[in-house]
Design a protein around this motif. Structure first.
Motif, PDB file in Angstrom:
ATOM      1  N   VAL A 167      79.574  17.948  -5.466  1.00 58.10           N
ATOM      2  CA  VAL A 167      80.731  17.295  -5.649  1.00 58.10           C
ATOM      3  C   VAL A 167      81.629  17.571  -4.461  1.00 58.10           C
ATOM      4  CG1 VAL A 167      83.036  17.369  -6.948  1.00 58.10           C
ATOM      5  CG2 VAL A 167      80.784  18.158  -7.974  1.00 58.10           C
ATOM      6  N   SER A 168      82.248  16.166  -3.986  1.00 57.41           N
ATOM      7  CA  SER A 168      82.957  16.355  -2.574  1.00 57.41           C
ATOM      8  C   SER A 168      84.391  16.503  -2.966  1.00 57.41           C
ATOM      9  CB  SER A 168      82.878  14.800  -1.964  1.00 57.41           C
ATOM     10  OG  SER A 168      83.589  13.833  -2.584  1.00 57.41           O
ATOM     11  N   PRO A 169      85.284  16.771  -2.049  1.00 58.80           N
ATOM     12  CA  PRO A 169      86.715  16.801  -2.422  1.00 58.80           C
ATOM     13  C   PRO A 169      87.269  15.807  -2.875  1.00 58.80           C
ATOM     14  CG  PRO A 169      86.107  17.682  -0.025  1.00 58.80           C
ATOM     15  CD  PRO A 169      84.682  16.733  -0.784  1.00 58.80           C
ATOM     16  N   GLU A 170      86.960  14.627  -2.851  1.00 58.94           N
ATOM     17  CA  GLU A 170      87.394  13.559  -3.476  1.00 58.94           C
ATOM     18  C   GLU A 170      86.889  13.153  -4.868  1.00 58.94           C
ATOM     19  OE1 GLU A 170      85.863  13.279  -0.324  1.00 58.94           O
ATOM     20  OE2 GLU A 170      87.878  13.808   0.482  1.00 58.94           O
ATOM     21  N   GLY A 171      85.827  13.961  -5.308  1.00 62.26           N
ATOM     22  CA  GLY A 171      85.325  13.689  -6.478  1.00 62.26           C
ATOM     23  C   GLY A 171      84.230  12.738  -6.637  1.00 62.26           C
ATOM     24  N   GLU A 172      83.555  12.550  -5.650  1.00 61.98           N
ATOM     25  CA  GLU A 172      82.273  11.849  -5.318  1.00 61.98           C
ATOM     26  C   GLU A 172      81.249  12.905  -5.920  1.00 61.98           C
ATOM     27  OE1 GLU A 172      81.828   9.914  -1.723  1.00 61.98           O
ATOM     28  OE2 GLU A 172      79.774   8.729  -2.451  1.00 61.98           O
ATOM     29  N   THR A 173      80.179  12.139  -6.523  1.00 62.27           N
ATOM     30  CA  THR A 173      79.149  13.323  -7.186  1.00 62.27           C
ATOM     31  C   THR A 173      77.898  12.606  -6.926  1.00 62.27           C
ATOM     32  OG1 THR A 173      79.640  12.239  -9.232  1.00 62.27           O
ATOM     33  CG2 THR A 173      80.745  14.506  -9.148  1.00 62.27           C
ATOM     34  N   TRP A 174      77.020  13.647  -6.830  1.00 62.12           N
ATOM     35  CA  TRP A 174      75.464  13.437  -6.819  1.00 62.12           C
ATOM     36  C   TRP A 174      74.875  14.540  -7.590  1.00 62.12           C
ATOM     37  CZ3 TRP A 174      79.083  13.659  -2.858  1.00 62.12           C
ATOM     38  CH2 TRP A 174      78.982  12.503  -1.706  1.00 62.12           C
ATOM     39  N   LEU A 175      73.595  14.040  -8.186  1.00 60.60           N
ATOM     40  CA  LEU A 175      72.832  14.939  -8.907  1.00 60.60           C
ATOM     41  C   LEU A 175      71.554  14.711  -8.355  1.00 60.60           C
ATOM     42  CD1 LEU A 175      73.502  13.689 -12.490  1.00 60.60           C
ATOM     43  CD2 LEU A 175      73.743  16.094 -11.802  1.00 60.60           C
ATOM     44  N   VAL A 176      70.949  16.177  -8.461  1.00 60.87           N
ATOM     45  CA  VAL A 176      69.400  16.391  -7.862  1.00 60.87           C
ATOM     46  C   VAL A 176      68.833  16.754  -8.932  1.00 60.87           C
ATOM     47  CG1 VAL A 176      68.037  17.558  -6.204  1.00 60.87           C
ATOM     48  CG2 VAL A 176      70.400  16.967  -5.734  1.00 60.87           C
ATOM     49  N   VAL A 177      67.831  15.901  -9.432  1.00 57.06           N
ATOM     50  CA  VAL A 177      67.124  15.815 -10.754  1.00 57.06           C
ATOM     51  C   VAL A 177      65.579  15.659 -10.588  1.00 57.06           C
ATOM     52  CG1 VAL A 177      68.864  15.826 -12.367  1.00 57.06           C
ATOM     53  CG2 VAL A 177      67.575  13.870 -11.702  1.00 57.06           C
ATOM     54  N   PRO A 178      64.530  16.419 -11.320  1.00 58.04           N
ATOM     55  CA  PRO A 178      63.221  15.893 -11.219  1.00 58.04           C
ATOM     56  C   PRO A 178      63.163  14.385 -11.986  1.00 58.04           C
ATOM     57  CG  PRO A 178      63.657  17.540 -12.891  1.00 58.04           C
ATOM     58  CD  PRO A 178      64.883  17.492 -12.048  1.00 58.04           C
ATOM     59  N   ARG A 179      62.247  13.731 -11.524  1.00 56.41           N
ATOM     60  CA  ARG A 179      62.121  12.372 -12.116  1.00 56.41           C
ATOM     61  C   ARG A 179      62.180  12.220 -13.437  1.00 56.41           C
ATOM     62  NH1 ARG A 179      58.337   8.937  -8.569  1.00 56.41           N
ATOM     63  NH2 ARG A 179      60.153   9.499  -7.539  1.00 56.41           N
ATOM     64  N   MET A 180      61.616  13.031 -14.396  1.00 58.54           N
ATOM     65  CA  MET A 180      61.809  13.139 -15.611  1.00 58.54           C
ATOM     66  C   MET A 180      63.205  13.050 -16.147  1.00 58.54           C
ATOM     67  SD  MET A 180      60.054  15.928 -18.427  1.00 58.54           S
ATOM     68  CE  MET A 180      58.387  15.716 -18.139  1.00 58.54           C
ATOM     69  N   ARG A 181      64.083  13.390 -15.365  1.00 56.71           N
ATOM     70  CA  ARG A 181      65.620  13.529 -15.902  1.00 56.71           C
ATOM     71  C   ARG A 181      66.299  12.479 -15.350  1.00 56.71           C
ATOM     72  NH1 ARG A 181      66.978  20.224 -16.714  1.00 56.71           N
ATOM     73  NH2 ARG A 181      65.985  20.425 -18.513  1.00 56.71           N
ATOM     74  N   ALA A 182      65.725  11.394 -14.572  1.00 54.53           N
ATOM     75  CA  ALA A 182      66.420  10.385 -13.780  1.00 54.53           C
ATOM     76  C   ALA A 182      67.253   9.693 -14.769  1.00 54.53           C
ATOM     77  CB  ALA A 182      65.751   9.735 -13.241  1.00 54.53           C
ATOM     78  N   GLY A 183      66.826   9.284 -16.114  1.00 49.13           N
ATOM     79  CA  GLY A 183      67.366   8.718 -17.033  1.00 49.13           C
ATOM     80  C   GLY A 183      68.658   9.265 -17.519  1.00 49.13           C
TER      81      GLY A 183
END
Lengths: 380, 380
Positions: free
Chosen positions: A58-74
Motif C-alpha cells: 500500500v502506497s501513501p496515496e492508497g495505491e495497492t498491489w497484491l502478490v499472490v500465487p496464480r491459483m489466487r489471481a482470480g
C-alpha cells in the motif's frame, strides 16, 4: 487506481503517511483483506502453491498491489487492489515456490508497475507474518522496516460503515445459529452431528463453506474445560452445552456464546449461570466511550467475583476482519473504548464439579453505551 | 530426550548433520508435526494468541524444542518434543504477541534449556514461513541461515512405517467418504448438504473436526471449472459431480477423487470418463521405482492426449504430513520415484460443454510397481 478510495484502504494509506513510510507490506490475511478486500479462505493457511503469505503493498496515496500465487489471481482481480502480481506455474509442478515468490516481490520492489515503490525509506511491515526473504529484499534496497502493528490497530479499531454492515450480518447469522443449536443439540446425538446442523445455518445462507472458530462442548467435564471443538461425544439428558460460535462471513467474523442444558439444570449450574448473566449485564451497563478496556474488564470480573466465580480468559475482544482484534478487553489494557468499535463481552465460570457457563454478545460501542447486535436468548 | 528417536525426528536430525548445521528451526506446520508429532489444527492458521508460527528446533542429535503460545502448551507436551517453551499470558490480553514470541525464541537461543544451541554456525530454516524477527535473532548470534527445503524433501519423500500406517488409514477413510458421496449426492439437495454428510464420515470416525481440502462441484459448468468447494448449488438429475476429498486425519492427509453422474451420463461425458480412466491406468502401469515423476507425468498426459483430452494441472503429487509433498508428478520434474513413496495420480479432463472428470487414487510405490491404497469405485 480507484478515484475514490475505500475507507479501509484510505486508513491504511493514512497510517503509511503518519509513519512517514514509503509504503506498507502487509502479510497477515486480515490486514491484506482490510487493505484490498481480497477474500480467500484461511482454512488451510498458506496454500501449497505459495512461496509465502499473500502480500498487499500500500502506497501513501492508497495505491495497492497484491502478490499472490496464480491459483489466487482470480480472487485478487476481484478485489479492490489496483495491481496484481501473480507468480507460480500452471501445472503445479513447483511446491512451495519460494523462489518464484521472492522473484515476484523483487520485481514489484524494483518498479515493475512503475516507480511508485522506489526510493529508500521506512516500510511498514507485520513482524508476526512477514517472512525473512521479503524482509531481506526490503533491506537490500535500503528500506528500514518499521512495525506496523500499532498503526494498523489504530486504523482499524473503529469500524467503517461497510464493516458495521458486515458485522451486523455476522451478528444476525451467529444469532440464527445459536437458535438452531438449541434445536439440534439433543440427547443421543453427538456434538459433531449437532455442530454440523449449526454450521449449515451460515454455510447455507452464505452459499459456501465458511471458516469457523469457537467451541462446541457438552457435559460437565468438557464445559468446565473452557474450550474445545465438537467431538463424537454423545449428548445426554442433563448435559450443559457451551456453543461458542464464530464463523467468518464475507471476510468478517461473527462471535457469540450461549450455554444451555438438555433438560433440567442443577441448582449449582443455575447459580453459576445467573452470576455470569449478571456479570455480562454489568459489562453492558458499564460499556461506553471513554471507559478503558481494562476498566471494563475490572467491572465484569468484579461483578462475578461478588458471586464467588472467576474465569481464566479475557472478558472480551474487538472483532472485524480478524476474529480477535485490538483492543482486547482484559486486565490492564489501558485503551479507551471509542464510539463505533464493535466488541464481544464473554464472561464465564467453570467448575469441574458443576460444568461451565459462558455468555457472549456482540456489541457496538454507541455514543450512549452498549448497542447489542446479537439477537439470541441467553437462557440456560 | 527420548532414548530411541522416532524415525521422522531421526531423519530431520540427519538432515541437520548432513548440512553441517548447528540445528534446524522449522516453522511450517507440517515440518513441525513431522519433527515432533505436535498435532494442532491448521484450520485457522496462526492463532490470535501467537506472535508467529509455532517453531520446532532440532539439534544434530535429534533433541527437540517447541516454541508455542500457552494455549497450545498441552498439545506440545503431548508430542514427542523433548522441551516446550511456552509464551504469552493467561488472560489473552495480548493480541499477536510478537514481543513475547521473540523473547521466547531469544531465551531458547541463548541457552535457556542448556548449551545445546550455542555456537555460531549454519542453521537450517524454512524461508516460506520463517518470520523476519526470528531470522534476525539468528543472524544476531552469527548464525548463517541455510534453506532447509531440499534437505527436508529428501528426508520426507519415502514414508516411514508409522507414516505408511497413517496414510493407509487416510486412504481407507477417504474411500469410505467417496462411497458415501454417491449415496448422499441426490437431486434436490445442495452441494453443501451432501458435503456435510461426506464430512461426517471422517469427522465421526476420528471423533473430532478434521481439516479438509479438495473440491466438491456439480453440474457441467462447475465441474468444467476444475476446482471449487461445495456451495448452495442444488443438484439436478443428470449432473456430473466431482468429489475430490482430502481430509487431514491425525496429522496425515488423505486424498481421492471420483466423478459420477446423477442419473444417465451423456455420451460425451462417458467418452471423457473412459479416456481419463485409461490415462489413470496407464499411470498405474508405468509407476515403479526409478521412473521419474516427469516421465510418469508424460505417460499419463500422452495416454489422455491420444483420446484428445488434456488437463491444466499436475498429474499427481506425494502426500504425507502435507497434502502436497515432494515430488509433484508434473512436467519436467526430474526426480525418480522410490519404493515407499506414497503418491496420488489424478488425471482429469474438462470441457465447458460436457463438464469435467477427475479420477484420483492413492498409491504406494512398491518394488514391483503401483500398490493401490484407495478402495472406492471410479465408475461414472
Amino acid at each position: 487506481m480507484s478515484t475514490t478510495l475505500d475507507e479501509r484502504t484510505a486508513r491504511v494509506a493514512a497510517a503509511v503517511r503518519s509513519a512517514e513510510a514509503s509504503f506498507a507490506v502487509l502479510s497477515g490475511y486480515d490486514a491484506v483483506f482490510y487493505a484490498t478486500g481480497m477474500l480467500v479462505s484461511q482454512e488451510l493457511g498458506v496454500p501449497f502453491v505459495a512461496g509465502g503469505p499473500d502480500l498487499a503493498v500500500v502506497s501513501p496515496e492508497g495505491e495497492t498491489w497484491l502478490v499472490v500465487p496464480r491459483m489466487r489471481a482470480g480472487a485478487a482481480r476481484a478485489s479492490r487492489a489496483d495491481h496484481v502480481v501473480e507468480y507460480g506455474d500452471d501445472t503445479l509442478g513447483a511446491l512451495a515456490p519460494a523462489t518464484a515468490y521472492a522473484a515476484a516481490v523483487r520485481g514489484l520492489l524494483d518498479g515493475a508497475p512503475g516507480e511508485a515503490l522506489g526510493g529508500a525509506g521506512r516500510v511498514l511491515v507485520q513482524p508476526d507474518s512477514l517472512t525473512a526473504p521479503v524482509a531481506e529484499l526490503l533491506r537490500e534496497r535500503a528500506h528500514r522496516l518499521v512495525d506496523a502493528t500499532d498503526a494498523l490497530r489504530t486504523a482499524r479499531k473503529v469500524k467503517t460503515a461497510e464493516e458495521l454492515a458486515a458485522l451486523r450480518r455476522c451478528a444476525g447469522l451467529t444469532s440464527a445459529a445459536q437458535r438452531r443449536a438449541r434445536e439440534v443439540a439433543l440427547p443421543g446425538r453427538t456434538e459433531l452431528e449437532a455442530f454440523a446442523d449449526v454450521r449449515a445455518v451460515w454455510d447455507g445462507d452464505v452459499g459456501h463453506r465458511c471458516e469457523v472458530t469457537g467451541d462446541f462442548v457438552s457435559g460437565v467435564e468438557r464445559t468446565a474445560a473452557v474450550v474445545g471443538w465438537a467431538t463424537d461425544r454423545v449428548l445426554r439428558e442433563g448435559d450443559p452445552v457451551i456453543a461458542d460460535l464464530a464463523p467468518r462471513l464475507d471476510g468478517y467474523w461473527g462471535d457469540s456464546a450461549a450455554t444451555f442444558v438438555l433438560g433440567e439444570p442443577t441448582a449449582r449450574l443455575r447459580a453459576m449461570h445467573a452470576a455470569v448473566r449478571g456479570a455480562l449485564d454489568a459489562g453492558l451497563t458499564a460499556l461506553r466511550p471513554g471507559v478503558t478496556a481494562g476498566a471494563l474488564d475490572d467491572v465484569v470480573r468484579a461483578a462475578l467475583a461478588r458471586d464467588g466465580y472467576a474465569y481464566p480468559h479475557h472478558t472480551g475482544h474487538s472483532v472485524g476482519a480478524a476474529s480477535h482484534e485490538f483492543p482486547t478487553i482484559a486486565p490492564g489494557v489501558d485503551v479507551p473504548l471509542e464510539e463505533g468499535m464493535v466488541v464481544l463481552l464473554e464472561p464465564g465460570a467453570y467448575d469441574p464439579e458443576v460444568g461451565g457457563v459462558r455468555l457472549e454478545w456482540m456489541v457496538r460501542v454507541g455514543a450512549d453505551g452498549a448497542e447489542v447486535m446479537s439477537d439470541f436468548a441467553l437462557d440456560l
